[in-house]
Design an enzyme around this catalytic site. Structure first.
Site, PDB file in Angstrom:
ATOM      1  N   LYS A 231     -14.155   0.489   5.955  1.00 40.07           N
ATOM      2  CA  LYS A 231     -13.168  -0.627   5.497  1.00 40.07           C
ATOM      3  C   LYS A 231     -13.338  -1.955   5.814  1.00 40.07           C
ATOM      4  CE  LYS A 231      -9.417  -2.332   3.657  1.00 40.07           C
ATOM      5  NZ  LYS A 231      -9.364  -2.481   2.061  1.00 40.07           N
TER       6      LYS A 231
ATOM      7  N   GLY B 113      -7.935 -15.563   0.252  1.00 37.31           N
ATOM      8  CA  GLY B 113      -6.397 -15.568   1.111  1.00 37.31           C
ATOM      9  C   GLY B 113      -5.918 -14.193   0.859  1.00 37.31           C
TER      10      GLY B 113
ATOM     11  N   ASN C 193     -14.790  -5.228   3.191  1.00 35.25           N
ATOM     12  CA  ASN C 193     -13.772  -6.418   3.068  1.00 35.25           C
ATOM     13  C   ASN C 193     -14.589  -7.595   3.474  1.00 35.25           C
ATOM     14  OD1 ASN C 193     -11.727  -5.138   1.732  1.00 35.25           O
ATOM     15  ND2 ASN C 193     -10.106  -5.563   3.420  1.00 35.25           N
TER      16      ASN C 193
ATOM     17  N   GLY D 110     -14.201 -21.443  -5.700  1.00 34.12           N
ATOM     18  CA  GLY D 110     -12.643 -22.002  -5.882  1.00 34.12           C
ATOM     19  C   GLY D 110     -12.101 -22.334  -4.299  1.00 34.12           C
TER      20      GLY D 110
ATOM     21  N   CYS E   5      -5.380  -9.545   3.174  1.00 32.64           N
ATOM     22  CA  CYS E   5      -6.473  -8.487   4.018  1.00 32.64           C
ATOM     23  C   CYS E   5      -7.609  -9.306   4.358  1.00 32.64           C
ATOM     24  CB  CYS E   5      -6.809  -7.696   2.826  1.00 32.64           C
ATOM     25  SG  CYS E   5      -5.448  -6.325   2.578  1.00 32.64           S
TER      26      CYS E   5
ATOM     27  N   THR F  56      -5.605  -0.651   7.505  1.00 33.27           N
ATOM     28  CA  THR F  56      -6.651  -1.038   8.036  1.00 33.27           C
ATOM     29  C   THR F  56      -6.614  -1.432   9.515  1.00 33.27           C
ATOM     30  OG1 THR F  56      -6.872  -2.162   5.993  1.00 33.27           O
ATOM     31  CG2 THR F  56      -8.570  -2.875   7.564  1.00 33.27           C
TER      32      THR F  56
ATOM     33  N   LYS G 252      -7.483 -11.629   7.441  1.00 30.23           N
ATOM     34  CA  LYS G 252      -7.060 -10.703   8.822  1.00 30.23           C
ATOM     35  C   LYS G 252      -8.374  -9.899   9.042  1.00 30.23           C
ATOM     36  CE  LYS G 252      -4.281  -6.968   7.545  1.00 30.23           C
ATOM     37  NZ  LYS G 252      -5.195  -5.853   7.736  1.00 30.23           N
TER      38      LYS G 252
ATOM     39  N   VAL H  27       0.721  -1.152   0.082  1.00 31.94           N
ATOM     40  CA  VAL H  27      -0.008   0.096  -0.005  1.00 31.94           C
ATOM     41  C   VAL H  27       0.764   1.281  -0.023  1.00 31.94           C
ATOM     42  CG1 VAL H  27      -1.603   1.416   1.483  1.00 31.94           C
ATOM     43  CG2 VAL H  27      -2.064  -0.897   1.052  1.00 31.94           C
TER      44      VAL H  27
HETATM   45  P1  NAD Z   1       3.308  -4.579   4.053  1.00 33.94           P
HETATM   46  O1  NAD Z   1       3.539  -5.686   5.120  1.00 33.94           O
HETATM   47  O2  NAD Z   1       3.376  -5.105   2.509  1.00 33.94           O
HETATM   48  O3  NAD Z   1       4.158  -3.251   4.159  1.00 33.94           O
HETATM   49  C1  NAD Z   1       4.411  -2.666   5.521  1.00 33.94           C
HETATM   50  C2  NAD Z   1       5.479  -2.007   5.562  1.00 33.94           C
HETATM   51  O4  NAD Z   1       5.509  -1.071   6.892  1.00 33.94           O
HETATM   52  C3  NAD Z   1       6.581  -2.797   5.658  1.00 33.94           C
HETATM   53  O5  NAD Z   1       7.725  -2.602   4.517  1.00 33.94           O
HETATM   54  C4  NAD Z   1       7.332  -2.587   7.070  1.00 33.94           C
HETATM   55  O6  NAD Z   1       8.778  -2.727   7.212  1.00 33.94           O
HETATM   56  C5  NAD Z   1       6.965  -1.285   7.291  1.00 33.94           C
HETATM   57  N1  NAD Z   1       6.708  -0.736   8.930  1.00 33.94           N
HETATM   58  C6  NAD Z   1       6.512  -1.584   9.973  1.00 33.94           C
HETATM   59  N2  NAD Z   1       6.689  -0.781  11.150  1.00 33.94           N
HETATM   60  C7  NAD Z   1       7.208   0.578  10.619  1.00 33.94           C
HETATM   61  C8  NAD Z   1       7.544   1.613  11.391  1.00 33.94           C
HETATM   62  N3  NAD Z   1       7.343   1.777  12.674  1.00 33.94           N
HETATM   63  N4  NAD Z   1       7.752   2.850  10.393  1.00 33.94           N
HETATM   64  C9  NAD Z   1       8.062   2.655   9.072  1.00 33.94           C
HETATM   65  N5  NAD Z   1       7.585   1.606   8.287  1.00 33.94           N
HETATM   66  C10 NAD Z   1       7.323   0.398   9.180  1.00 33.94           C
HETATM   67  O7  NAD Z   1       1.759  -4.146   4.240  1.00 33.94           O
HETATM   68  P2  NAD Z   1       0.677  -3.754   3.202  1.00 33.94           P
HETATM   69  O8  NAD Z   1       0.219  -5.075   2.419  1.00 33.94           O
HETATM   70  O9  NAD Z   1       1.157  -2.781   2.418  1.00 33.94           O
HETATM   71  O10 NAD Z   1      -0.591  -3.241   4.184  1.00 33.94           O
HETATM   72  C11 NAD Z   1      -0.473  -2.109   4.956  1.00 33.94           C
HETATM   73  C12 NAD Z   1      -1.724  -1.940   5.377  1.00 33.94           C
HETATM   74  O11 NAD Z   1      -2.946  -1.691   4.357  1.00 33.94           O
HETATM   75  C13 NAD Z   1      -2.464  -2.924   6.352  1.00 33.94           C
HETATM   76  O12 NAD Z   1      -3.113  -2.369   7.527  1.00 33.94           O
HETATM   77  C14 NAD Z   1      -3.230  -3.560   5.219  1.00 33.94           C
HETATM   78  O13 NAD Z   1      -4.357  -4.341   6.018  1.00 33.94           O
HETATM   79  C15 NAD Z   1      -3.845  -2.364   4.614  1.00 33.94           C
HETATM   80  N6  NAD Z   1      -4.399  -2.724   2.984  1.00 33.94           N
HETATM   81  C16 NAD Z   1      -3.555  -3.660   2.443  1.00 33.94           C
HETATM   82  C17 NAD Z   1      -3.878  -3.932   0.977  1.00 33.94           C
HETATM   83  C18 NAD Z   1      -3.079  -4.906   0.217  1.00 33.94           C
HETATM   84  O14 NAD Z   1      -3.505  -5.257  -0.882  1.00 33.94           O
HETATM   85  N7  NAD Z   1      -1.998  -5.316   0.604  1.00 33.94           N
HETATM   86  C19 NAD Z   1      -5.123  -3.177   0.690  1.00 33.94           C
HETATM   87  C20 NAD Z   1      -5.785  -2.307   1.377  1.00 33.94           C
HETATM   88  C21 NAD Z   1      -5.262  -2.055   2.666  1.00 33.94           C
END
Ligand code: NAD
Length: 441
Positions: free
Chosen positions: A205, A258, A209, A254, A261, A122, A264, A12
């Site tokens: 949000k 998974g 989901n 299917g 998002c 989220t 969890k 994100v």
């Molecule tokens: P991710 O695990 O890919 O990335 C998180 C990043 O944050 C990592 O690079 C980590 O090193 C960094 N991080 C952790 N603690 C930190 C800190 N204190 N300071 C700076 N950086 C720090 O996570 P993601 O998949 O991008 O998801 C992030 C959020 O967005 C989650 O809450 C997720 O639920 C939400 N979200 C994800 C998606 C998706 O498709 N992945 C879609 C919508 C919402």
């Protein structure tokens, strides 16, 4: 042009940073993972997402996108600070907020001028207030700030297009001025902007989901019934989907949902409800149906092959969905582990997921390509619907397999065609009986 900081450069955060810089803003992206930041400075992406490399490279070269591990540098002159760190599941299904907490504390200690902190992660309902409290308590001296919730709805695999063309932007804040400023920032995206209070935005949000996960579990339940009664769930979903009240998206039967998002977030919403003394029956059923899907392919493989011990089984597709390298909660990993537990010899192939998968399922041998995977296999199990699997040379696959058995967890092939080619084929909810006979005939 606005000065924007994005905390966390994962799926994100990096997309958010790259897209806002592409819209002409000056963006600094920060992560505590030094290797990630070093690689990004060298133009190496930490994730696989179509178009991301080009977007990052172009905007970094234009001087609009910067990377750092130093909070004070990232916050200097920042007007907007997005928090986009992970919120994984805790032991009881709750969202673990340790990364959000740490980010909020460090923002408080490092900010040198007023900022609007925007929560993109989220987070459970009430987190925005909690973040505001953390910042207030950790500031060395009071500097004005506001907290706005701006949940992200992008999908991995189409993240840039989703970010740039959102169906809506949701903003939650009690500070009208801050919400208006964040709304202005999103105006170039030309999507409807829903402005509400913090808690409602956070809930939108989770509810979104949970609804999509429910749709997936619903069609999987229908698939089970179709299988028993000889109907074809693919045609059922298609017939349902034309109804605008239903829509055709998220109606693919299917292996269940998974990824990082849906699993969890449904768990976290269930936890939130339970803690408040509510009994979220529907959410429990959604999770239960989804959990059962993880055994489905193994059961189907056993139906055709009998004892799995010593059988050579190939898994096509490892990532939780196509066009991403994300393996978090990927059904294929569970399928692989279950097959290994039954003594099968398991091999796998995935266009981009294999480097990550090697660490998660070290006993699974990785193949060179789909044909190499098929060689001498007793069965192929399709776990991810990558496009490149849709037009394989199936005659070649047939000829190199030890026994031409395909168990298609994503319904990418047509049963009749597979039958004509000499495969013993099992799809999901396709109206085929326990011995592969077409029940609907
Ligand atoms: P991710 O695990 O890919 O990335 C998180 C990043 O944050 C990592 O690079 C980590 O090193 C960094 N991080 C952790 N603690 C930190 C800190 N204190 N300071 C700076 N950086 C720090 O996570 P993601 O998949 O991008 O998801 C992030 C959020 O967005 C989650 O809450 C997720 O639920 C939400 N979200 C994800 C998606 C998706 O498709 N992945 C879609 C919508 C919402």
């Amino acid at each position: 042009m606005k000065n924007i900081t994005v905390i966390g450069v994962g799926y994100v955060g990096l997309v958010t940073a790259a897209c806002f810089s592409d819209l002409g803003n000056n963006v600094t992206a920060l992560d505590i993972n030094e290797e990630r930041i070093k690689n990004l400075k060298d133009g190496i992406m930490p994730i696989y997402e179509r178009g991301l490399q080009e977007l990052v490279t172009r905007n970094a070269a234009a001087g609009r996108l910067h990377f750092t591990t130093v909070y004070a540098d990232a916050l200097k002159d920042a007007e907007f600070v997005f928090i986009a760190v992970g919120t994984p599941s805790g032991v009881d299904g709750e969202a673990d907020l340790k990364y959000v907490q740490s980010a909020a504390e460090t923002i408080a200690k490092s900010m040198s001028s007023p900022v609007i902190v925007i929560n993109k992660s989220t987070v459970p309902v009430g987190t925005g207030d909690w973040v505001a409290d953390i910042i207030r308590r950790n500031q060395p001296s009071p500097i004005p700030f506001s907290v706005v919730s701006c949940p992200e709805f992008l999908r991995e695999g189409s993240a840039i297009a989703d970010f740039m063309n959102p169906a809506r932007t949701v903003l939650g804040s009690l500070d009208e001025d801050a919400a208006e400023k964040v709304a202005q920032l999103h105006l170039p995206l030309r999507a409807p902007i829903v402005i509400t209070d913090l808690r409602t935005a956070e809930m939108i949000k989770y509810a979104s989901n949970a609804f999509l996960a429910t749709k997936i579990s619903f069609i999987n339940e229908i698939a089970n019934i179709c299988e028993a009664l000889g109907a074809d769930v693919k045609e059922v979903a298609s017939g349902m989907g034309y109804d605008p009240r239903i829509g055709n998206r998220f109606l693919d039967a299917g292996l269940g949902y998974g990824g990082s998002c849906f699993p969890k977030d449904v768990k976290a919403l269930t936890y939130m409800a339970t803690v408040q003394g509510r009994h979220p029956q529907l959410l429990h059923a959604v999770m239960e149906i989804n959990a059962d899907r993880r055994s489905l392919l193994v059961e189907k493989a056993r139906e055709v092959l009998g004892e799995l011990e010593g059988k050579k089984i190939g898994i096509l597709g490892l990532t939780f969905k196509p066009d991403t390298d994300d393996l978090r909660e990927a059904p294929a990993l569970d399928v692989a582990r279950k097959l290994l537990a039954e003594g099968a010899h398991v091999r796998a192939y995935d266009p981009v997921g294999m480097p990550g998968a090697k660490e998660l399922i070290p006993d699974v041998e990785m193949a060179e390509n789909s044909y190499d995977l098929a060689q001498d296999s007793h069965a192929l199990l399709i776990c991810t619907e990558w496009n490149e699997f849709k037009h394989l040379n199936m005659n070649r696959i047939h000829d190199v397999m030890e026994t031409p058995i395909i168990v298609d967890g994503r319904n990418i092939y047509e049963p009749d065609m597979m039958g004509r080619m000499g495969f013993s084929y099992r799809g999901v909810g396709r109206g085929y009986g326990p011995n592969g006979e077409p029940v609907k005939d």
